[in-house]
Write a protein that holds these residues in place. Structure first.
Motif, PDB file in Angstrom:
ATOM      1  N   PHE A 138       0.981  -1.256   0.189  1.00 30.66           N
ATOM      2  CA  PHE A 138       0.031  -0.086   0.000  1.00 30.66           C
ATOM      3  C   PHE A 138       0.689   1.144  -0.136  1.00 30.66           C
ATOM      4  CE2 PHE A 138      -2.880   2.799   2.605  1.00 30.66           C
ATOM      5  CZ  PHE A 138      -3.777   3.325   1.702  1.00 30.66           C
ATOM      6  N   TRP A 139       2.005   1.240   0.799  1.00 30.86           N
ATOM      7  CA  TRP A 139       2.809   2.460   0.748  1.00 30.86           C
ATOM      8  C   TRP A 139       3.570   2.557  -0.481  1.00 30.86           C
ATOM      9  CZ3 TRP A 139       0.063   4.748   4.049  1.00 30.86           C
ATOM     10  CH2 TRP A 139      -0.299   4.426   5.176  1.00 30.86           C
ATOM     11  N   ALA A 140       3.785   1.339  -0.890  1.00 32.33           N
ATOM     12  CA  ALA A 140       4.547   1.564  -2.328  1.00 32.33           C
ATOM     13  C   ALA A 140       3.949   2.226  -3.222  1.00 32.33           C
ATOM     14  CB  ALA A 140       4.996   0.032  -2.536  1.00 32.33           C
ATOM     15  N   ILE A 141       2.719   1.589  -3.567  1.00 36.66           N
ATOM     16  CA  ILE A 141       1.589   2.398  -4.519  1.00 36.66           C
ATOM     17  C   ILE A 141       1.341   3.769  -4.138  1.00 36.66           C
ATOM     18  CG2 ILE A 141       1.027  -0.032  -5.084  1.00 36.66           C
ATOM     19  CD1 ILE A 141      -1.855   0.770  -4.320  1.00 36.66           C
ATOM     20  N   MET A 142       1.377   4.227  -2.994  1.00 36.47           N
ATOM     21  CA  MET A 142       1.006   5.421  -2.499  1.00 36.47           C
ATOM     22  C   MET A 142       2.126   6.257  -2.757  1.00 36.47           C
ATOM     23  SD  MET A 142      -2.096   5.905  -1.390  1.00 36.47           S
ATOM     24  CE  MET A 142      -2.353   4.694  -2.525  1.00 36.47           C
ATOM     25  N   ALA A 143       3.438   5.973  -2.963  1.00 37.76           N
ATOM     26  CA  ALA A 143       4.427   6.930  -3.350  1.00 37.76           C
ATOM     27  C   ALA A 143       4.774   6.977  -4.977  1.00 37.76           C
ATOM     28  CB  ALA A 143       5.709   6.306  -2.721  1.00 37.76           C
ATOM     29  N   ALA A 144       3.681   7.273  -5.372  1.00 36.11           N
ATOM     30  CA  ALA A 144       3.541   7.466  -7.144  1.00 36.11           C
ATOM     31  C   ALA A 144       3.820   8.769  -7.685  1.00 36.11           C
ATOM     32  CB  ALA A 144       2.180   6.840  -7.436  1.00 36.11           C
ATOM     33  N   TYR A 145       5.062   9.298  -7.249  1.00 36.06           N
ATOM     34  CA  TYR A 145       5.236  10.894  -7.591  1.00 36.06           C
ATOM     35  C   TYR A 145       6.457  11.039  -8.507  1.00 36.06           C
ATOM     36  CZ  TYR A 145       2.806  11.374  -3.369  1.00 36.06           C
ATOM     37  OH  TYR A 145       1.882  11.112  -2.199  1.00 36.06           O
ATOM     38  N   THR A 146       6.744   9.995  -9.257  1.00 32.77           N
ATOM     39  CA  THR A 146       8.050  10.102 -10.254  1.00 32.77           C
ATOM     40  C   THR A 146       7.448  10.717 -11.456  1.00 32.77           C
ATOM     41  OG1 THR A 146       9.158   8.043  -9.184  1.00 32.77           O
ATOM     42  CG2 THR A 146      10.066   8.922 -11.505  1.00 32.77           C
ATOM     43  N   THR A 147       6.353  10.256 -12.036  1.00 31.15           N
ATOM     44  CA  THR A 147       5.993  10.822 -13.493  1.00 31.15           C
ATOM     45  C   THR A 147       4.629  11.463 -13.031  1.00 31.15           C
ATOM     46  OG1 THR A 147       4.597   9.107 -14.114  1.00 31.15           O
ATOM     47  CG2 THR A 147       6.999   9.016 -14.476  1.00 31.15           C
ATOM     48  N   PRO A 148       4.151  12.589 -13.844  1.00 34.69           N
ATOM     49  CA  PRO A 148       2.963  13.110 -13.604  1.00 34.69           C
ATOM     50  C   PRO A 148       1.574  12.256 -13.868  1.00 34.69           C
ATOM     51  CG  PRO A 148       4.197  14.447 -15.004  1.00 34.69           C
ATOM     52  CD  PRO A 148       4.790  13.216 -14.937  1.00 34.69           C
ATOM     53  N   ALA A 149       1.985  11.201 -14.179  1.00 33.81           N
ATOM     54  CA  ALA A 149       0.772  10.068 -14.513  1.00 33.81           C
ATOM     55  C   ALA A 149       0.709   9.377 -13.194  1.00 33.81           C
ATOM     56  CB  ALA A 149       0.984   9.112 -15.802  1.00 33.81           C
ATOM     57  N   GLY A 150       1.437   9.413 -12.325  1.00 28.18           N
ATOM     58  CA  GLY A 150       1.603   8.182 -11.235  1.00 28.18           C
ATOM     59  C   GLY A 150       0.142   8.364 -10.301  1.00 28.18           C
ATOM     60  N   SER A 151      -0.153   9.806 -10.201  1.00 22.62           N
ATOM     61  CA  SER A 151      -1.406   9.931  -9.160  1.00 22.62           C
ATOM     62  C   SER A 151      -1.684  11.342  -9.334  1.00 22.62           C
ATOM     63  CB  SER A 151      -0.828   9.666  -7.736  1.00 22.62           C
ATOM     64  OG  SER A 151       0.018  10.586  -7.295  1.00 22.62           O
ATOM     65  N   GLY A 152      -2.707  11.766  -8.871  1.00 27.64           N
ATOM     66  CA  GLY A 152      -3.505  13.088  -8.989  1.00 27.64           C
ATOM     67  C   GLY A 152      -2.445  14.225  -8.239  1.00 27.64           C
ATOM     68  N   TYR A 153      -1.913  13.741  -7.135  1.00 25.43           N
ATOM     69  CA  TYR A 153      -1.030  14.458  -6.410  1.00 25.43           C
ATOM     70  C   TYR A 153       0.309  14.723  -7.039  1.00 25.43           C
ATOM     71  CZ  TYR A 153      -3.864  13.764  -2.381  1.00 25.43           C
ATOM     72  OH  TYR A 153      -5.201  13.635  -1.542  1.00 25.43           O
ATOM     73  N   SER A 154       0.663  13.889  -7.895  1.00 28.67           N
ATOM     74  CA  SER A 154       1.869  13.689  -8.597  1.00 28.67           C
ATOM     75  C   SER A 154       1.884  14.897  -9.782  1.00 28.67           C
ATOM     76  CB  SER A 154       2.401  12.511  -9.137  1.00 28.67           C
ATOM     77  OG  SER A 154       3.716  12.552  -9.871  1.00 28.67           O
ATOM     78  N   ALA A 155       0.599  14.690 -10.279  1.00 29.05           N
ATOM     79  CA  ALA A 155       0.312  15.789 -11.507  1.00 29.05           C
ATOM     80  C   ALA A 155       0.404  17.204 -10.943  1.00 29.05           C
ATOM     81  CB  ALA A 155      -1.060  15.395 -12.011  1.00 29.05           C
ATOM     82  N   VAL A 156      -0.060  17.384  -9.572  1.00 33.43           N
ATOM     83  CA  VAL A 156      -0.060  18.637  -8.927  1.00 33.43           C
ATOM     84  C   VAL A 156       1.378  19.056  -8.883  1.00 33.43           C
ATOM     85  CG1 VAL A 156      -0.803  20.067  -7.064  1.00 33.43           C
ATOM     86  CG2 VAL A 156      -2.257  18.567  -7.970  1.00 33.43           C
ATOM     87  N   MET A 157       2.158  18.316  -8.203  1.00 35.36           N
ATOM     88  CA  MET A 157       3.513  18.450  -7.821  1.00 35.36           C
ATOM     89  C   MET A 157       4.290  18.761  -9.227  1.00 35.36           C
ATOM     90  SD  MET A 157       6.243  16.216  -6.080  1.00 35.36           S
ATOM     91  CE  MET A 157       6.891  15.002  -7.333  1.00 35.36           C
ATOM     92  N   HIS A 158       4.350  18.056 -10.115  1.00 38.27           N
ATOM     93  CA  HIS A 158       5.099  18.250 -11.562  1.00 38.27           C
ATOM     94  C   HIS A 158       4.547  19.521 -12.430  1.00 38.27           C
ATOM     95  CE1 HIS A 158       7.475  14.559 -11.968  1.00 38.27           C
ATOM     96  NE2 HIS A 158       6.635  14.164 -11.111  1.00 38.27           N
ATOM     97  N   GLY A 159       3.249  19.800 -12.028  1.00 45.73           N
ATOM     98  CA  GLY A 159       2.536  21.027 -12.610  1.00 45.73           C
ATOM     99  C   GLY A 159       3.162  22.571 -12.087  1.00 45.73           C
ATOM    100  N   ASN A 160       3.552  22.262 -10.823  1.00 49.10           N
ATOM    101  CA  ASN A 160       4.137  23.500 -10.120  1.00 49.10           C
ATOM    102  C   ASN A 160       5.409  23.942 -10.539  1.00 49.10           C
ATOM    103  OD1 ASN A 160       4.479  25.641  -8.335  1.00 49.10           O
ATOM    104  ND2 ASN A 160       4.425  24.405  -6.572  1.00 49.10           N
TER     105      ASN A 160
END
Length: 477
Positions: free
Chosen positions: A419-441
């Motif tokens: 669960f924690w492994a798939i929550m850490a989905a921040y490498t690409t914008p497609a990983g998660s909604g939060y990742s898209a926000v981070m990459h978009g900043n």
């Protein structure tokens, strides 16, 4: 120089379109269908565009080609993207933070954060506090808390002369996303937790609260220590700007304005309004109250800000200007594109997930259940960087937890590690909604920083789970 830059844009744009078209025409493999190949082309081409061109134009072009892939019409794809509940919630959260910034609550909170006596002259203690606060506030509402703390850190950066796109600021902003996002799963009865916890219910019949709270709190204590350690000793970030006695003395004597206090009241109202329904017994009141969510709470706060006057002036005198200033259009378009593209990647008729899952299962071989748990976390952690984690949990978790049981292992421990492994989905914008926000900043983070720090959260998660969670769990349970 302008001509050269324009030429580069044309080259990257042509490569993006070529990737979409060429990959879409390649021979199928596994269970991937012709439509699935076109979807893969859209995903890879759009990802290339995000990396090299622009988030807005790449997102629009990606959605256009997705509408031509057979997955849906162009109109259906655009409607699905811009009307997605995540996009709507994100937009309202932007408006909420814009209001809190308008009354300068973010400035007041920045001053408060920098003037705690016990953290004076201790830069890394201040930074650790930011991450801990992100986790705690994330338990109320991850997205709004993330945006609020980002806005607070912008004010901190202004007071301490920290530069935009500096590595220290990128590290802190990424950490806020990481801890606020995971904070949303502190309580097992919250909606996000329930979505992912179906696997536990299948094997245990109910969510074991003691194990849930232990896994969440112990894991994130480890993640916090590791992430701070990484910043201080691995990246060797210079945090001396937080050791500013002149700023400390200047801010210590400042009193909160009436507008800032009203902003604080609004934030307290938000926390209470979003938390209370979770503790109410099942009833029509709970159903109605819960239906408001962050969107309803934001509407109430914005309406109150427009109606309430302080010293003869409305708190929110011009809602249009305030909301417009709060929008992050890069993020808006990226998430709007991510939602339909992500849904297409996991569509049954595309055959992509039905190809990936058997491949992963084939890697298990004859191994112990602990090794199996670790291997799954590594493979699924990498897979979720380009595929939505909810679908991985829904499609893969039930099967793999069953395999863990057949091996004589603990499926609940398997669940939390993965669960924690798939929550850490921040490498690409497609990983998660939060990742898209981070990459978009892009105003505060470079592309390189977003990818590098995004992947670092996965490494931190792996180490925290393998070195801290698994041994402690085996010892206690």
């Amino acid at each position: 120089m302008a001509a050269k830059s324009n030429t580069k844009i044309w080259i990257h744009f042509c490569i993006m379109v070529a990737l979409i078209v060429i990959i879409g025409q390649l021979p199928c493999f596994g269970s991937v269908t012709p439509m699935g190949m076109k979807i893969l082309g859209v995903f890879i081409g759009t990802l290339y565009g995000w990396l090299t061109i622009d988030f807005i134009i790449s997102s629009i072009v990606g959605m256009l080609f997705l509408g031509l892939s057979g997955y849906g019409t162009v109109q259906e794809v655009f409607c699905a993207g811009f009307s997605d509940s995540t996009v709507v919630m994100m937009t309202m959260s932007f408006f909420l933070v814009a209001f809190l910034n308008h009354v300068d609550l973010t400035g007041a909170l920045a001053g408060w954060l920098l003037t705690r006596k016990f953290s004076e002259g201790k830069p890394w203690l201040i930074i650790t506090m930011v991450f801990a606060i992100a986790f705690i506030l994330g338990a109320i509402n991850s997205f709004a808390s993330m945006l609020l703390l980002w806005a607070v850190m912008y004010k901190v950066a202004d007071k301490l002369d920290l530069k935009k796109r500096s590595l220290i600021m990128a590290y802190i902003l990424c950490g806020i996303v990481f801890f606020a996002g995971n904070g949303g799963y502190l309580f097992p009865f919250k909606g996000g937790s329930i979505m992912f916890s179906g696997t536990i219910k299948e094997v245990a019949g109910t969510i074991p609260n003691l194990e849930w709270y232990f896994a969440v709190i112990w894991s994130h204590l480890a993640f916090l220590i590791l992430y701070v350690f990484m910043g201080r000793f691995v990246l060797r970030l210079h945090a001396e700007a937080f050791r500013r006695p002149d700023v400390f003395e200047e801010l210590k004597g400042q009193k909160w304005t009436k507008q800032q206090k009203w902003g604080l009241y609004a934030n307290i109202f938000l926390i209470i309004f979003l938390t209370v329904p979770d503790f109410l017994p099942a009833s029509s009141l709970k159903t109605v109250w819960s239906s408001f969510g962050i969107i309803g709470a934001t509407v109430i706060i914005l309406a109150a800000g427009y109606l309430i006057s302080v010293d003869g002036e409305r708190l929110l005198k011009n809602p249009i200007e305030a909301c417009k200033d709060g929008m992050m259009w890069d993020v808006f378009f990226m998430i709007a594109a991510t939602m339909p593209i992500g849904a297409a990647l996991r569509a049954d008729e595309a055959g992509i997930m039905s190809t990936v899952v058997p491949f992963i299962m084939g890697l298990t071989g004859d191994m112990s259940w602990i090794v199996f748990t670790v291997i799954c976390a590594i493979v699924l952690g990498l897979l979720t960087q380009v595929s939505h984690n909810l679908i991985i949990a829904m499609v893969i978790f039930p099967t793999f937890s069953g395999i863990c049981v057949n091996m004589g292992g603990d499926p609940i421990l398997w669940f939390f590690v993965n669960f924690w492994a798939i929550m850490a989905a921040y490498t690409t914008p497609a990983g998660s909604g939060y990742s898209a926000v981070m990459h978009g900043n892009t105003e505060w983070l470079t592309t390189k920083q977003a990818y590098g720090l995004g992947f670092s959260t996965l490494v931190v998660t792996w180490i925290g789970s393998f070195v801290f969670l698994i041994p402690a769990w085996l010892l206690l349970f």
